[in-house]
Design a protein around this motif. Structure first.
Motif, short mmCIF file in Angstrom:
data_model
loop_
_atom_site.label_atom_id
_atom_site.label_comp_id
_atom_site.label_asym_id
_atom_site.label_seq_id
_atom_site.Cartn_x
_atom_site.Cartn_y
_atom_site.Cartn_z
N ALA A 137 0.17 -5.17 -5.82
CA ALA A 137 0.23 -4.49 -4.52
C ALA A 137 1.66 -4.33 -4.04
O ALA A 137 2.04 -3.27 -3.51
CB ALA A 137 -0.61 -5.24 -3.49
N VAL A 155 0.75 -2.69 3.58
CA VAL A 155 -0.16 -3.37 2.66
C VAL A 155 -1.14 -4.16 3.51
O VAL A 155 -0.73 -4.96 4.35
CB VAL A 155 0.59 -4.31 1.70
N SER A 239 -5.08 -4.48 -0.80
CA SER A 239 -5.42 -5.52 -1.76
C SER A 239 -6.88 -5.86 -1.51
O SER A 239 -7.21 -6.60 -0.57
CB SER A 239 -4.53 -6.76 -1.56
#
Length: 308
Positions: A137, A155, A239
């Motif tokens: 990621a 993220v 993620s």
């Protein structure tokens, strides 16, 4: 526009010892659940070392390469193992996220899901751990920022275990907002709200054991969604760990499959508002095979709806 599914059969050749939760069957179940869906199916390339060096030093790459056994298994730590196929699998997994970012930012897909293993969010700069060898990621974020010239990337990590590796790899990166929710206390023991990054760009959202989807949604509405909208990322990287599911054996959160569906919908909505709908998702944890398959399918169905 379409949703890209990026994977490779080499990811099935990363073989852990019998009884290990991060097993080949995880990816087999996910791929079976996604079979027959109208996805743009793409083959994950091998990542270039020059890209891995955006997040890991050469010494880490050398360590992983040296640790790959010719036969049997090699143990890196208490939980992390390599087999003869692990090195190629890890290079394919990292290559998948690079291709996903290239496709989504290049306009070849609206969003993408990387069905890969080994996972990545526990791998620190020079430390493979928690089943992870490379920080997938974090690599996706650096590719978007440094290769494609984006100014702001987010993220979002909803795996039940804290993404300590992603946090470590992006600790100094002010262009990346890193948001992680995780059960606490739980391995690896990091992820306190006080861990905020060099530029205050890391947001940790600890969740208590036995809390459910309603608790999660309240936390995201209070701490995650407003921060995302304020930051206005040009790409959202997910993620996607599904081990917060109530059936998962490695933790004690009580999310349902529908909770993953609703959370993905919320993230895609924010991507529509800020990032032209651009989302790249990569598989992390999830260790009850049926719950993993159902949750991953729900996640990808939402990506497909958003990409239609």
């Amino acid at each position: 526009m379409t949703t890209a599914l990026i994977t490779h059969a080499d990811c099935l050749d990363h073989v852990t010892p019998d009884g290990h939760p991060e097993q080949v069957a995880r990816l087999e179940h996910v791929l079976h659940a996604l079979a027959g869906m109208s996805l743009q199916r793409e083959t994950a390339p091998m990542v270039e070392d020059s890209d891995l060096l955006r997040i890991h030093p050469q010494a880490h790459l050398d360590q992983i390469r040296k640790s790959a056994p010719d036969a049997g298994h090699h143990q890196l730590d208490a939980d992390t193992w390599m087999s003869p196929g692990s090195l190629t699998a890890a290079y394919r997994a990292a290559g998948a996220v690079v291709k996903a970012v290239d496709m989504v930012l290049g306009g070849d897909a609206q969003n993408a899901f990387c069905a890969i293993r080994p996972p990545g969010h526990h791998a620190e700069k020079q430390t493979p751990m928690g089943f992870c060898l490379f920080g997938n990621a974090a690599l996706a974020a650096k590719i978007a920022l440094d290769k494609h010239g984006l100014s702001r990337v987010a993220v979002v990590d909803f795996d039940v275990h804290h993404g300590n590796g992603t946090q470590d790899l992006l600790w100094d990166e002010e262009r990346a907002l890193v948001i992680t929710s995780q059960q606490m206390p739980l391995w690896p023991g990091t992820g306190a709200a006080s861990e905020r990054g060099k530029h205050g760009q890391i947001v940790n959202v600890p969740l208590p054991p036995e809390s459910d989807g309603a608790h999660m949604r309240a936390a995201y509405e209070a701490h995650v969604f407003p921060r995302l909208r304020e930051f206005a990322p040009e790409l959202i990287i997910i993620s996607a760990g599904f081990d917060a599911h109530q059936d998962d054996p490695l933790a004690q959160l009580n999310w349902s499959t529908d909770d993953f569906r609703r959370l993905t919908q919320d993230l895609c909505k924010i991507a529509d508002e800020c990032a032209q709908g651009r989302v790249v998702s990569t598989l992390e944890g999830g260790y009850d095979l049926q719950a993993l398959a159902a949750s991953a399918k729900a996640h990808v169905e939402v990506l497909m709806e958003a990409g239609a």
